[in-house]
Design a protein around this motif. Structure first.
Motif, mmCIF file in Angstrom:
data_model
loop_
_atom_site.group_PDB
_atom_site.id
_atom_site.type_symbol
_atom_site.label_atom_id
_atom_site.label_comp_id
_atom_site.label_asym_id
_atom_site.label_seq_id
_atom_site.Cartn_x
_atom_site.Cartn_y
_atom_site.Cartn_z
ATOM 1 N N PHE A 105 20.242 -1.249 -0.363
ATOM 2 C CA PHE A 105 19.610 -1.481 -1.656
ATOM 3 C C PHE A 105 18.281 -2.196 -1.493
ATOM 4 C CE2 PHE A 105 19.223 -3.984 -5.669
ATOM 5 C CZ PHE A 105 19.076 -2.904 -6.534
ATOM 6 N N ASP A 106 18.220 -3.154 -0.581
ATOM 7 C CA ASP A 106 16.993 -3.893 -0.344
ATOM 8 C C ASP A 106 15.885 -2.954 0.128
ATOM 9 O OD1 ASP A 106 15.439 -6.267 -0.190
ATOM 10 O OD2 ASP A 106 15.737 -6.328 1.965
ATOM 11 N N ARG A 107 16.229 -2.034 1.029
ATOM 12 C CA ARG A 107 15.238 -1.072 1.505
ATOM 13 C C ARG A 107 14.790 -0.142 0.369
ATOM 14 N NH1 ARG A 107 18.824 -0.988 5.990
ATOM 15 N NH2 ARG A 107 19.743 0.990 5.317
ATOM 16 N N ALA A 108 15.748 0.259 -0.460
ATOM 17 C CA ALA A 108 15.424 1.150 -1.582
ATOM 18 C C ALA A 108 14.495 0.467 -2.586
ATOM 19 C CB ALA A 108 16.712 1.608 -2.271
ATOM 20 N N ILE A 109 14.767 -0.803 -2.883
ATOM 21 C CA ILE A 109 13.920 -1.546 -3.822
ATOM 22 C C ILE A 109 12.516 -1.724 -3.255
ATOM 23 C CG2 ILE A 109 13.522 -3.854 -4.760
ATOM 24 C CD1 ILE A 109 15.335 -2.376 -6.527
ATOM 25 N N LYS A 110 12.434 -1.974 -1.956
ATOM 26 C CA LYS A 110 11.114 -2.120 -1.345
ATOM 27 C C LYS A 110 10.315 -0.827 -1.465
ATOM 28 C CE LYS A 110 12.346 -5.765 1.954
ATOM 29 N NZ LYS A 110 12.624 -6.099 3.377
ATOM 30 N N ARG A 111 10.971 0.316 -1.227
ATOM 31 C CA ARG A 111 10.282 1.595 -1.357
ATOM 32 C C ARG A 111 9.917 1.866 -2.827
ATOM 33 N NH1 ARG A 111 10.227 5.907 2.058
ATOM 34 N NH2 ARG A 111 10.272 4.233 3.605
ATOM 35 N N LEU A 112 10.845 1.546 -3.721
ATOM 36 C CA LEU A 112 10.586 1.720 -5.157
ATOM 37 C C LEU A 112 9.405 0.876 -5.600
ATOM 38 C CD1 LEU A 112 11.700 2.973 -7.844
ATOM 39 C CD2 LEU A 112 13.024 0.866 -8.114
ATOM 40 N N THR A 113 9.351 -0.364 -5.115
ATOM 41 C CA THR A 113 8.259 -1.265 -5.457
ATOM 42 C C THR A 113 6.925 -0.719 -4.964
ATOM 43 O OG1 THR A 113 9.746 -3.175 -5.347
ATOM 44 C CG2 THR A 113 7.378 -3.618 -5.205
ATOM 45 N N ALA A 114 6.918 -0.230 -3.724
ATOM 46 C CA ALA A 114 5.691 0.317 -3.144
ATOM 47 C C ALA A 114 5.180 1.504 -3.949
ATOM 48 C CB ALA A 114 5.944 0.719 -1.689
ATOM 49 N N HIS A 115 6.086 2.382 -4.363
ATOM 50 C CA HIS A 115 5.680 3.552 -5.139
ATOM 51 C C HIS A 115 5.259 3.158 -6.549
ATOM 52 C CE1 HIS A 115 8.130 6.486 -2.390
ATOM 53 N NE2 HIS A 115 7.175 5.834 -1.759
ATOM 54 N N HIS A 116 5.975 2.230 -7.145
ATOM 55 C CA HIS A 116 5.641 1.788 -8.503
ATOM 56 C C HIS A 116 4.256 1.153 -8.548
ATOM 57 C CE1 HIS A 116 5.901 -0.042 -12.422
ATOM 58 N NE2 HIS A 116 5.899 -1.265 -11.919
ATOM 59 N N ARG A 117 3.943 0.389 -7.525
ATOM 60 C CA ARG A 117 2.661 -0.318 -7.501
ATOM 61 C C ARG A 117 1.562 0.463 -6.786
ATOM 62 N NH1 ARG A 117 5.448 -6.262 -6.185
ATOM 63 N NH2 ARG A 117 6.411 -6.487 -8.258
ATOM 64 N N GLY A 118 1.888 1.663 -6.325
ATOM 65 C CA GLY A 118 0.884 2.514 -5.697
ATOM 66 C C GLY A 118 0.431 2.044 -4.335
ATOM 67 N N GLU A 119 1.270 1.248 -3.665
ATOM 68 C CA GLU A 119 0.869 0.697 -2.370
ATOM 69 C C GLU A 119 0.688 1.786 -1.325
ATOM 70 O OE1 GLU A 119 3.885 -2.161 -1.527
ATOM 71 O OE2 GLU A 119 3.337 -3.487 -3.194
ATOM 72 N N ASP A 120 1.497 2.860 -1.412
ATOM 73 C CA ASP A 120 1.359 3.943 -0.441
ATOM 74 C C ASP A 120 0.041 4.697 -0.649
ATOM 75 O OD1 ASP A 120 2.362 4.770 -2.929
ATOM 76 O OD2 ASP A 120 3.359 6.527 -2.085
ATOM 77 N N ILE A 121 -0.409 4.782 -1.902
ATOM 78 C CA ILE A 121 -1.692 5.433 -2.182
ATOM 79 C C ILE A 121 -2.828 4.577 -1.630
ATOM 80 C CG2 ILE A 121 -3.227 6.307 -3.980
ATOM 81 C CD1 ILE A 121 -0.760 6.637 -5.759
ATOM 82 N N SER A 122 -2.731 3.271 -1.846
ATOM 83 C CA SER A 122 -3.757 2.355 -1.338
ATOM 84 C C SER A 122 -3.840 2.439 0.186
ATOM 85 C CB SER A 122 -3.457 0.921 -1.774
ATOM 86 O OG SER A 122 -3.479 0.807 -3.177
ATOM 87 N N THR A 123 -2.706 2.551 0.832
ATOM 88 C CA THR A 123 -2.676 2.668 2.291
ATOM 89 C C THR A 123 -3.354 3.953 2.743
ATOM 90 O OG1 THR A 123 -0.627 1.398 2.435
ATOM 91 C CG2 THR A 123 -1.181 2.804 4.316
ATOM 92 N N ALA A 124 -3.065 5.050 2.018
ATOM 93 C CA ALA A 124 -3.676 6.335 2.356
ATOM 94 C C ALA A 124 -5.194 6.284 2.185
ATOM 95 C CB ALA A 124 -3.081 7.442 1.493
ATOM 96 N N VAL A 125 -5.662 5.621 1.121
ATOM 97 C CA VAL A 125 -7.099 5.480 0.876
ATOM 98 C C VAL A 125 -7.744 4.683 2.002
ATOM 99 C CG1 VAL A 125 -8.839 4.433 -0.636
ATOM 100 C CG2 VAL A 125 -6.910 5.701 -1.621
ATOM 101 N N LEU A 126 -7.085 3.585 2.400
ATOM 102 C CA LEU A 126 -7.627 2.732 3.458
ATOM 103 C C LEU A 126 -7.704 3.483 4.782
ATOM 104 C CD1 LEU A 126 -8.583 -0.063 4.354
ATOM 105 C CD2 LEU A 126 -6.183 -0.686 4.747
ATOM 106 N N GLU A 127 -6.652 4.225 5.112
ATOM 107 C CA GLU A 127 -6.623 4.973 6.356
ATOM 108 C C GLU A 127 -7.681 6.074 6.348
ATOM 109 O OE1 GLU A 127 -2.614 6.279 6.692
ATOM 110 O OE2 GLU A 127 -1.887 4.348 7.473
ATOM 111 N N SER A 128 -7.873 6.682 5.181
ATOM 112 C CA SER A 128 -8.864 7.743 5.060
ATOM 113 C C SER A 128 -10.274 7.209 5.262
ATOM 114 C CB SER A 128 -8.756 8.404 3.687
ATOM 115 O OG SER A 128 -9.741 9.387 3.498
ATOM 116 N N SER A 129 -10.531 6.020 4.709
ATOM 117 C CA SER A 129 -11.867 5.428 4.831
ATOM 118 C C SER A 129 -12.176 5.036 6.273
ATOM 119 C CB SER A 129 -11.981 4.200 3.923
ATOM 120 O OG SER A 129 -11.079 3.183 4.333
ATOM 121 N N ARG A 130 -11.154 4.707 7.025
ATOM 122 C CA ARG A 130 -11.337 4.314 8.424
ATOM 123 C C ARG A 130 -11.700 5.498 9.306
ATOM 124 N NH1 ARG A 130 -6.056 0.329 9.115
ATOM 125 N NH2 ARG A 130 -6.971 -1.522 8.133
ATOM 126 N N THR A 131 -11.257 6.685 8.899
ATOM 127 C CA THR A 131 -11.509 7.871 9.713
ATOM 128 C C THR A 131 -12.838 8.538 9.385
ATOM 129 O OG1 THR A 131 -10.328 9.272 8.122
ATOM 130 C CG2 THR A 131 -9.049 8.324 9.944
#
Length: 231
Positions: free
Chosen positions: A204-230
């Motif tokens: 459940f803890d892992r699921a909430i962490k993933r849910l939180t990341a998706h809810h707050r768009g953290e995975d999108i922010s990570t993708a943007v950051l990685e894209s800018s680095r390349t």
């Protein structure tokens, strides 16, 4: 001979709500079946091999352990959306036992009905001596852990009009203050089941962490950051 299929058919009729729109709300029925089957599986754990049980009493105790919600819904005390959003009270246990007795009185012996009624009425007593009640209570408490908890949390918060952010904040506060660890120690009696609850809690803890990341768009922010680095 007692037909368990007939018992399940009657329990389904008692626990499924047909809405004004004509569809079936199976929340309570599905939960009751899951807890009944979990209780039977818990009884098979090696730690409990020395105990004996009445499988019919276990079946009807599990199926009707939360039936008091239906009685209160029919009496207008609770709405359909409120069912299962809080812990079941002793009053609801009493109502559930009475509903079970009325529904199954012509298919079960009186002594089996009485035994199961006593089990249902005692489910909120942690010191209950009835083994079947211990199993159902254990399964009911275990149902609050792991991935299933997301379903319960979503239903409760949706009914209360609270958003996803509130659910995440509730979990973080509970984790900070050790709520779930205390609940494992206080609500579960069998060590093998406590270990299962700990494993479910980690899931459940892992699921909430993933849910939180998706809810707050953290995975999108990570993708943007990685894209800018390349670039």
């Amino acid at each position: 001979m007692i037909e368990l299929e007939e018992i399940r058919n009657r329990a389904r009729q008692d626990l499924v709500i047909v809405t004004d729109l004509g569809f079936e709300d199976v929340y309570l029925w599905e939960r009751s079946v899951r807890i009944t089957e979990s209780a039977a599986r818990i009884a098979q754990l090696p730690d409990l091999a020395a105990y004996s049980l009445d499988p019919v009493a276990l079946e009807i105790t599990g199926l009707y352990h939360d039936a008091g919600w239906i009685s209160q819904y029919q009496d207008g005390v609770v709405t359909r959306e409120q069912i299962g959003c809080k812990l079941t009270t002793p009053v609801q246990r009493e109502l559930g036992a009475a509903l079970m007795e009325r529904s199954l009185q012509d298919v079960l012996p009186a002594d089996t009905l009485q035994y199961a009624s006593d089990a249902i009425r005692s489910l909120n007593d942690h010191n209950v001596a009835i083994f079947e009640a211990q199993l159902v209570a254990e399964a009911e408490n275990l149902d609050a852990f792991g991935a299933l908890a997301l379903w319960h949390l979503a239903r409760k918060h949706a009914h209360e009009g609270r958003g996803l952010e509130a659910a995440i904040e509730t979990w973080e506060a509970q984790k900070q203050y050790g709520y779930w660890t205390a609940r494992i120690n206080d609500s579960l009696r069998f060590e093998a089941v406590k270990r299962i609850a700990q494993e479910r809690l980690a899931v459940f803890d892992r699921a909430i962490k993933r849910l939180t990341a998706h809810h707050r768009g953290e995975d999108i922010s990570t993708a943007v950051l990685e894209s800018s680095r390349t670039q």
